[in-house]
Write an enzyme that holds these catalytic residues in place. Structure first.
Site, PDB file in Angstrom:
ATOM      1  N   GLU A 252       9.633 -14.564  52.630  1.00  0.00           N
ATOM      2  CA  GLU A 252       8.694 -15.531  53.205  1.00  0.00           C
ATOM      3  C   GLU A 252       8.752 -15.521  54.730  1.00  0.00           C
ATOM      4  OE1 GLU A 252       8.996 -16.427  49.039  1.00  0.00           O
ATOM      5  OE2 GLU A 252      10.547 -16.106  50.560  1.00  0.00           O
TER       6      GLU A 252
ATOM      7  N   HIS B 150      13.770 -25.431  43.699  1.00  0.00           N
ATOM      8  CA  HIS B 150      12.386 -25.016  43.469  1.00  0.00           C
ATOM      9  C   HIS B 150      11.460 -26.215  43.284  1.00  0.00           C
ATOM     10  CE1 HIS B 150      14.587 -21.355  42.616  1.00  0.00           C
ATOM     11  NE2 HIS B 150      13.468 -20.660  42.481  1.00  0.00           N
TER      12      HIS B 150
END
Length: 325
Positions: free
Chosen positions: A61, A130
């Protein structure tokens, strides 16, 4: 004419329409191309638009968000998909130090028209790493815009506006909404950022929420009217930054009672900001203290039964509403 489509399809339509409208729009993310996206939001787009418009990224990312920030500074309009918004934390430097500040620090010479989108929610039993809902963190940063659509109609209209905006817009979706059906008009439309929406009109109580908490509030409002004859108004913020303060205040001045509901944690959350704003600007209109319902202040619980309790439920909102009515 309108038809019923799900939240996922609405976002896909927005992406496709903007790719066709503007040659500078492209999509980057993990598994967005041949695999059709981790949540199938980008299904069919790679097959239709090809490798230059829908691009698979490696699992980095920091790398691909940074590349998107640079591309946007050069005039392109990247739409970056995060598999989870929890993964944005490894790209904080790019998303906050760079994207949020470049227009200010360049004296307006550079813009950063980037969209970062993906699911930001708990409730899917994927553990604490998450399941973050970081709208409060990014909303704290001047230069960033943050939206949290609750319906397919809002998801499409806000996404199209976000892509056309010349500043970074971070769109936080909810995986538990992807399959929900809503009436969505055929053809093109946009929804301006910073405009809240009254999803249900009422006279006795205001429920303020964003994202999936709006759906929780709508269910709670039904229970309050059916079982307690309390007519609750539901205000959907839609946009966290810019924030539509006036719609919230107008509702509070009408009902004189308010519960702020969010799936984020209570400490330094969006609910805290809304509460402070109401106390400062509509204190004399209140007949009871501002009440809050949020997630239990702990890392997201992995156990399905316990995580269900951790997040706000309609009865939690009902109980809190009754405590101030």
């Amino acid at each position: 004419m309108s038809r019923q489509i799900d939240y996922r399809t609405a976002i896909r339509e927005a992406l496709a329409e903007e790719i066709e409208r503007d040659p500078n729009v492209f999509i980057i993310g993990e598994e967005v191309a041949q695999y059709n996206g981790a949540y199938k939001v980008t299904q069919g787009l790679w097959a239709k638009y090809g490798d230059k418009r829908v691009i698979d990224a490696p699992i980095s990312e920091a790398g691909f968000i940074g590349m998107g920030v640079g591309a946007s500074m050069l005039g392109l309009r990247p739409v970056m998909e995060l598999m989870f918004w929890s993964f944005a934390y490894v790209a904080f430097d790019q998303m906050i130090n760079n994207a949020a500040t470049v227009r200010y620090m360049s004296g307006g010479l550079l813009h950063c028209p980037i969209v970062v989108r993906g699911p930001a929610n708990g409730g899917t039993n994927v553990g604490a790493t998450h399941s973050h809902t970081p709208e409060n963190l990014f909303g704290n940063m001047p230069g960033l815009k943050v939206v949290c659509p609750a319906t397919a109609y809002d998801a499409k209209g806000l996404m199209k506006t976000a892509i056309r905006d010349n500043d970074p817009v971070y769109v936080m979706e909810n995986t538990k909404l992807y399959g929900e059906l809503w009436d969505v008009p055929e053809g093109e439309y946009t929804i301006p950022l910073g405009v809240a929406d009254v999803k249900r009109s009422g006279s006795d109580l205001t429920l303020v929420a964003h994202g999936r908490a709006v759906i929780t509030c709508l269910k709670a409002a039904e229970l309050l009217e059916a079982e307690h004859d309390i007519k609750a108004e539901v205000v959907d913020l839609r946009s966290i930054r810019p924030l539509d303060e006036e719609t919230v205040l107008e509702s509070v001045r009408k009902t004189h009672r308010v519960v702020v509901v969010e799936e984020n944690k209570p400490f330094c959350g969006v609910g805290a900001q809304i509460t402070a704003m109401i106390q400062e600007k509509a204190f004399d209109d209140l007949d009871a203290p501002v009440a809050r319902v949020s997630a239990i202040d702990a890392p997201a619980i992995y156990s399905p039964r316990l995580e269900e309790v951790q997040l706000p439920r309609p009865m939690d909102v009902v109980k809190k509403a009754l405590s101030i009515c």
